[in-house]
Enzyme design. Sequence first.
Site, PDB file in Angstrom:
ATOM      1  N   HIS A   1       4.502  34.150 -24.017  1.00 28.97           N
ATOM      2  CA  HIS A   1       4.008  35.427 -24.914  1.00 28.97           C
ATOM      3  C   HIS A   1       2.545  35.279 -24.929  1.00 28.97           C
ATOM      4  O   HIS A   1       1.854  34.384 -25.231  1.00 28.97           O
ATOM      5  CB  HIS A   1       4.591  35.858 -26.050  1.00 28.97           C
ATOM      6  CG  HIS A   1       4.535  37.078 -26.774  1.00 28.97           C
ATOM      7  ND1 HIS A   1       3.545  37.545 -27.222  1.00 28.97           N
ATOM      8  CD2 HIS A   1       5.182  38.292 -26.388  1.00 28.97           C
ATOM      9  CE1 HIS A   1       3.343  38.908 -27.660  1.00 28.97           C
ATOM     10  NE2 HIS A   1       4.511  39.407 -27.157  1.00 28.97           N
TER      11      HIS A   1
ATOM     12  N   ASP B   1      12.426  39.601 -24.807  1.00 29.79           N
ATOM     13  CA  ASP B   1      13.234  39.864 -23.616  1.00 29.79           C
ATOM     14  C   ASP B   1      14.487  38.984 -23.310  1.00 29.79           C
ATOM     15  O   ASP B   1      15.202  39.008 -22.398  1.00 29.79           O
ATOM     16  CB  ASP B   1      12.580  40.451 -22.438  1.00 29.79           C
ATOM     17  CG  ASP B   1      11.399  41.600 -22.622  1.00 29.79           C
ATOM     18  OD1 ASP B   1      12.066  42.479 -23.193  1.00 29.79           O
ATOM     19  OD2 ASP B   1      10.390  41.484 -22.566  1.00 29.79           O
TER      20      ASP B   1
END
Length: 383
Positions: free
Chosen positions: A269, A320
């Site tokens: 991320h 996700d």
Amino acid sequence: MDKPESKAAATAKSPAGLEGVVAAESSIGDVDGINGVLIYQGYNIHDLAEHSTFEEVIYLLWHGRLPKRAELEDFRRTLSENQTLPAEVSEMIGRFPRDAEPMDSLRTAVSALGFHDSQSRDLSREGALRAAIKLTAQFPVIIATIERLRNGQEPVAPKDGLSLAANFLYMLKGEEPSEREARIMDVCLILHADHELNASTFTARVVAGTLADMYGAVTAAIAALSGPLHGGANTNVMKMLLEIEKPERAEEWLREALAQKKKVMGFGHRVYRTEDPRSTWLRKFSKEMGEARGQTQWNAILETLREVMFREKKLYPNVDYYSGSAYYLMGIPLDLFTPIFAVSRISGWTGHILEQYANNRLIRPRAEYTGPRDLSYVPIDER
Ligand SMILES: CC(C)(COP(=O)(O)OP(=O)(O)OC[C@H]1O[C@@H](n2cnc3c(N)ncnc32)[C@H](O)[C@@H]1OP(=O)(O)O)[C@@H](O)C(=O)NCCC(=O)NCCS
């Protein structure tokens, strides 16, 4: 006119991908990537996931406070009254290629929705809120319509009295979900609602900053969300699980992927340097759904990949990583996972667009020019 000295100052430390650059002020949401904390308008995501509903969260994002009971009831009613798609848009969806990517279909349908809102150019708070309500109410209907029509089925009209989450599942499948499934979907929508200046929200703000209308800003945001480095990752995680198939193959598969310098979907991320707080919930749902459906292998693969990835690369799963398996276990087709993200994120996008309109300045950064200068034009026959 541009001032060269201000450009030099602006580009001196320009990091790749605008990493760490603060490009807007916002009171909507904040990500603390070091401590793994996500807040919406001051409320911790864990508190909202535990106690609130998606409708309450939408209200919170748009109005800056939680609704009172009567306000929430009124808000639910307004959403429900705005769910009907213009017939022309449903007919248009029926003419889309059957094998079209649902995110492309959503983007095209939302762009067309703008034709049917004669007040779309009203960017006042009141006008923009009206468009935000329509878009948020109609996203689940559009996606369910895409799914039904591409399978040769009649669309199912939304049912009065169901939440957005339950209605979405109902319209997709033609039968009401169990209370637990509806709640899991509701929390998934809460978790994906806003995430500060992620790529699609930034896109929405850039478009809104030109004073284009909300339909244009949201259409652009859908395109940004569709990419595999952003919302598209959830579908790719499930494809990866299906490819790995068995937990005992997971470690070798991952080592090979890393040796080939592949990006493994669902990890990493830009902001979080610890566990993404949203994935804590999604992991729980994925496990619960796997046990309920007698398909525990997906979670076993996810856990092995998570351990090995952390050992090898010190990377954590992102939002996700677990959502795909939870949706898969609900019987939702893989290519609808990213559209589900959009059903939720429309609330954050529209919140940011409202904020942008309320205090707008055109967003127009500079680029650091790396090409040649002072070249002389060469006539075409002399090149
Ligand atoms: C999310 C993402 C786009 C962030 O990108 P970023 O901030 O630009 O980070 P970088 O791509 O520069 O990655 C930094 C380092 O971690 C590695 N890395 C990051 N994510 C990785 C992943 N998913 N798989 C393997 N390696 C990864 C990079 O290779 C890089 O290593 P290096 O410094 O040795 O070259 C990136 O982590 C990614 O592509 N993840 C997979 C897609 C995904 O799940 N997206 C959903 C995001 S919510």
